[in-house]
Write a protein that holds these residues in place. Structure first.
Motif, PDB file in Angstrom:
ATOM      1  N   LEU A  69       0.828  -1.153  -0.872  1.00 50.03           N
ATOM      2  CA  LEU A  69       0.204   0.046  -0.032  1.00 50.03           C
ATOM      3  C   LEU A  69       0.872   1.403  -0.247  1.00 50.03           C
ATOM      4  N   GLN A  70       0.180   1.738  -0.896  1.00 50.82           N
ATOM      5  CA  GLN A  70       1.037   3.190  -0.815  1.00 50.82           C
ATOM      6  C   GLN A  70       0.578   4.872   0.212  1.00 50.82           C
ATOM      7  N   GLY A  71       1.481   5.417   0.802  1.00 49.95           N
ATOM      8  CA  GLY A  71       0.553   6.048   1.960  1.00 49.95           C
ATOM      9  C   GLY A  71       0.002   5.891   3.045  1.00 49.95           C
ATOM     10  N   GLU A  72      -0.598   6.279   3.546  1.00 46.94           N
ATOM     11  CA  GLU A  72      -1.098   6.250   4.942  1.00 46.94           C
ATOM     12  C   GLU A  72      -2.955   5.590   4.678  1.00 46.94           C
ATOM     13  N   PRO A  73      -3.631   4.008   5.005  1.00 46.90           N
ATOM     14  CA  PRO A  73      -4.668   3.943   4.850  1.00 46.90           C
ATOM     15  C   PRO A  73      -5.419   4.443   5.747  1.00 46.90           C
ATOM     16  N   ARG A  90      -9.699   1.716   3.469  1.00 45.20           N
ATOM     17  CA  ARG A  90      -9.317   2.398   2.110  1.00 45.20           C
ATOM     18  C   ARG A  90      -8.349   2.241   2.210  1.00 45.20           C
ATOM     19  N   GLY A  91      -6.956   2.313   0.925  1.00 47.72           N
ATOM     20  CA  GLY A  91      -5.581   2.575   0.583  1.00 47.72           C
ATOM     21  C   GLY A  91      -5.794   2.777  -0.532  1.00 47.72           C
ATOM     22  N   SER A  92      -4.783   2.503  -1.679  1.00 47.31           N
ATOM     23  CA  SER A  92      -4.559   2.648  -2.862  1.00 47.31           C
ATOM     24  C   SER A  92      -3.160   1.593  -2.673  1.00 47.31           C
ATOM     25  N   VAL A  93      -3.007   0.940  -4.402  1.00 57.48           N
ATOM     26  CA  VAL A  93      -2.035  -0.243  -4.765  1.00 57.48           C
ATOM     27  C   VAL A  93      -1.209   1.337  -5.803  1.00 57.48           C
ATOM     28  N   PRO A  94       0.440   1.556  -5.608  1.00 58.13           N
ATOM     29  CA  PRO A  94       0.385   2.280  -6.788  1.00 58.13           C
ATOM     30  C   PRO A  94       1.165   2.034  -8.444  1.00 58.13           C
ATOM     31  N   ILE A 103      -3.458   5.304 -15.899  1.00 56.40           N
ATOM     32  CA  ILE A 103      -3.313   4.725 -14.634  1.00 56.40           C
ATOM     33  C   ILE A 103      -2.525   4.668 -13.328  1.00 56.40           C
ATOM     34  N   GLN A 104      -2.347   5.744 -12.365  1.00 56.52           N
ATOM     35  CA  GLN A 104      -1.243   5.869 -11.739  1.00 56.52           C
ATOM     36  C   GLN A 104      -1.456   5.219 -10.227  1.00 56.52           C
ATOM     37  N   GLU A 105      -2.420   4.607  -9.657  1.00 52.61           N
ATOM     38  CA  GLU A 105      -2.575   3.552  -8.713  1.00 52.61           C
ATOM     39  C   GLU A 105      -4.032   2.666  -8.679  1.00 52.61           C
ATOM     40  N   MET A 106      -3.828   1.791  -8.033  1.00 53.46           N
ATOM     41  CA  MET A 106      -5.266   1.502  -7.879  1.00 53.46           C
ATOM     42  C   MET A 106      -5.927   1.484  -6.688  1.00 53.46           C
ATOM     43  N   PRO A 107      -7.498   1.648  -5.817  1.00 54.41           N
ATOM     44  CA  PRO A 107      -7.796   1.405  -5.103  1.00 54.41           C
ATOM     45  C   PRO A 107      -8.274   0.101  -4.203  1.00 54.41           C
ATOM     46  N   VAL A 108      -7.672   0.279  -2.289  1.00 57.52           N
ATOM     47  CA  VAL A 108      -8.140  -0.912  -2.098  1.00 57.52           C
ATOM     48  C   VAL A 108      -9.229  -0.778  -1.030  1.00 57.52           C
ATOM     49  N   VAL A 109     -10.488  -1.404  -1.312  1.00 59.08           N
ATOM     50  CA  VAL A 109     -11.147  -0.679  -0.293  1.00 59.08           C
ATOM     51  C   VAL A 109     -12.120  -2.128   0.292  1.00 59.08           C
ATOM     52  N   VAL A 110     -11.922  -2.488   1.694  1.00 56.61           N
ATOM     53  CA  VAL A 110     -12.500  -3.428   1.850  1.00 56.61           C
ATOM     54  C   VAL A 110     -13.519  -3.318   3.305  1.00 56.61           C
ATOM     55  N   SER A 111     -14.108  -4.337   4.214  1.00 49.26           N
ATOM     56  CA  SER A 111     -15.286  -4.008   4.846  1.00 49.26           C
ATOM     57  C   SER A 111     -15.349  -5.073   5.776  1.00 49.26           C
TER      58      SER A 111
END
Length: 468
Positions: A69-73, A90-94, A103-111
């Motif tokens: 993951l990039q940054g702080e989820p 929520r986070g993202s993968v570069p 497409i610079q990043e791919m979202p990661v969303v889980v619940s």
């Protein structure tokens, strides 16, 4: 030439597959973290959303795998419906190759959502302090016994959400003694002498003088009864005997009745007062001129109305009887109501900790032991006024308290203990040592915290599971 034209496309497609695989791995790690975080929060002592959010925050901060993951989820915690807790992360993968096509990043969303469902197959003994000190008020003006009733009702309503008979609760009010109910008089596990009456002879004597007293300056003194401070008139008087015209004064001739009000002492054979072994050995019933034990025990039942009615009927005084504290009496009867053998036989057999039903004892008190055990008759009496002797007797009572807790745990009974505004460090240590572990001990410093303690106990008993 065709291959040359197709090569960039193939490179992008291969790179895209690699990026998507990395996003899938990141999503899997994030889902694991969300699942574990929501379960930890739902199983925690927290009752307010703010408290459970703090558990999630701490878990995510220390356990989320951030290698992909990039940054702080970020994450959000909410309650979508009663008894449910949800974590959305929520986070993202570069992107490494998809960036070529913008497409610079791919979202990661889980619940993940967990529920504190109704408890399943539980036998619970509520061992509740009904001593005189429970009539006192805390700093907020709340009467302790009223707060205990409210907290107990909350726990019962949380656990007995379904009418399927899988949750059974017993109530054991205790003070000096426990009341097993006069309807059990003929049971073999209690030995009650026959009621009787005595009549004193009427005697008369000639009186030639009487003591006459003159009160001095008014004075008010303070004393403590089971931890409750009260004032009384202690004005000194000066008295002298003065002659009077002779007359005849008679006394006696009255009848005193001794009856059984349901009160039982401790068993006197060996260490039987500390366990439920040898159920054929009866408890001694105590005859008295007036009631000196409080509300009777309610054995295990799946009828919520009966449990709530018993809790609502708890009292801390009957007539002039103001009860003191003997915790071992409440504890051993808490074990007895969970036991599969007499005195009460509603409990399922003892078994290992991984089998059902789950046997639980909740001990609540607002003070320390103030009585001693008399081995000659099983009664619980005031300690010696001799300082050293009296302290030794109270230490023996504390040792009995610890021994019963240890026995309960040896039978795979979970022991929760709740201290309400207990100022004695010795008493708090005793209660903490009685609990199954540190998570089973609650130090409620006031009546508001008492409700939170019982709510936390209900939450830890209720089954926590993922629902999505």
């Amino acid at each position: 030439m065709i291959f040359g034209l197709a090569l960039p496309v193939l490179i992008v497609m291969g790179g895209a597959a690699w990026d998507l695989q990395r996003a899938a791995v990141a999503r899997s790690y994030a889902q694991d973290a969300a699942d574990a975080a929501v379960l930890a929060a739902a199983a925690s002592r927290g009752q307010e959303l703010e408290d459970m959010t703090a558990v999630v925050d701490d878990y995510v901060a220390h356990n989320l795998d951030r290698r992909y993951l990039q940054g702080e989820p970020t994450h959000v915690v909410d309650e979508p419906q009663p008894a449910h807790l949800r974590v959305q992360l929520r986070g993202s993968v570069p992107s490494m190759f998809l960036g070529i096509i913008g497409i610079q990043e791919m979202p990661v969303v889980v619940s993940a959502t967990a529920t504190r469902g109704a408890a399943e197959e539980v036998e619970l003994a509520l061992v509740l302090d009904n001593t005189w000190s429970m009539s006192d008020r805390d700093s907020s003006g709340t009467v302790k016994i009223d707060a205990l009733k409210s907290a107990s009702r909350l726990l019962v309503n949380e656990l007995m959400q379904r009418d399927d008979g899988k949750v059974r609760i017993a109530v054991v009010p205790y003070a000096d003694y426990v009341n097993v109910g006069t309807s059990n008089r003929s049971q073999p596990w209690v030995s009650v002498p026959a009621d009787y009456s005595t009549t004193s002879p009427r005697t008369c004597q000639t009186i030639t003088s009487e003591r006459r007293c003159t009160r001095g300056a008014p004075r008010t003194c303070t004393r403590s009864v089971d931890g409750v401070s009260e004032t009384y008139d202690c004005t000194p008087s000066t008295c002298t005997d003065q002659p009077v015209t002779p007359y005849e004064r008679c006394s006696g001739g009255g009848t005193t009745h001794y009856r059984w009000y349901g009160c039982v002492a401790s068993r006197t054979e060996g260490v039987m007062r500390l366990n439920d072994a040898h159920p054929e050995k009866p408890y001694p019933g105590l005859l008295a001129t007036s009631q000196n034990c409080l509300s009777p025990i309610l054995p295990l039942t799946d009828r919520r109305t009966d449990v709530l009615s018993t809790i609502n009927g708890l009292v801390v005084r009957v007539g002039g009887y103001r009860p003191l504290t003997y915790i071992p009496s409440g504890l051993i009867w808490g074990v007895n109501v969970l036991s599969p053998t007499a005195p009460f036989e509603q409990g399922d057999p003892y078994h290992d900790a991984n089998r059902k039903p789950r046997k639980i004892l909740v001990l609540m008190t607002d003070g320390e032991n103030t009585l001693r055990y008399d081995p000659s008759n099983g009664r619980h009496t005031t300690p010696s006024t001799n300082g050293n002797s009296g302290q030794q007797q109270l230490r023996a009572t504390n040792n009995d308290t610890a021994a019963i807790c240890e026995y309960a745990r040896s039978r795979n009974i979970e022991v929760f203990t709740v201290a309400l505004a207990v100022s004695s460090g010795t008493a708090r240590d005793l209660l903490q040592g009685c609990a199954s572990d540190s998570e089973h001990y609650f130090d409620a410093r006031d009546t508001a915290a008492l409700g939170g303690a019982f709510a936390s106990i209900a939450a830890s008993i209720n089954r926590v599971r993922l629902v999505e």
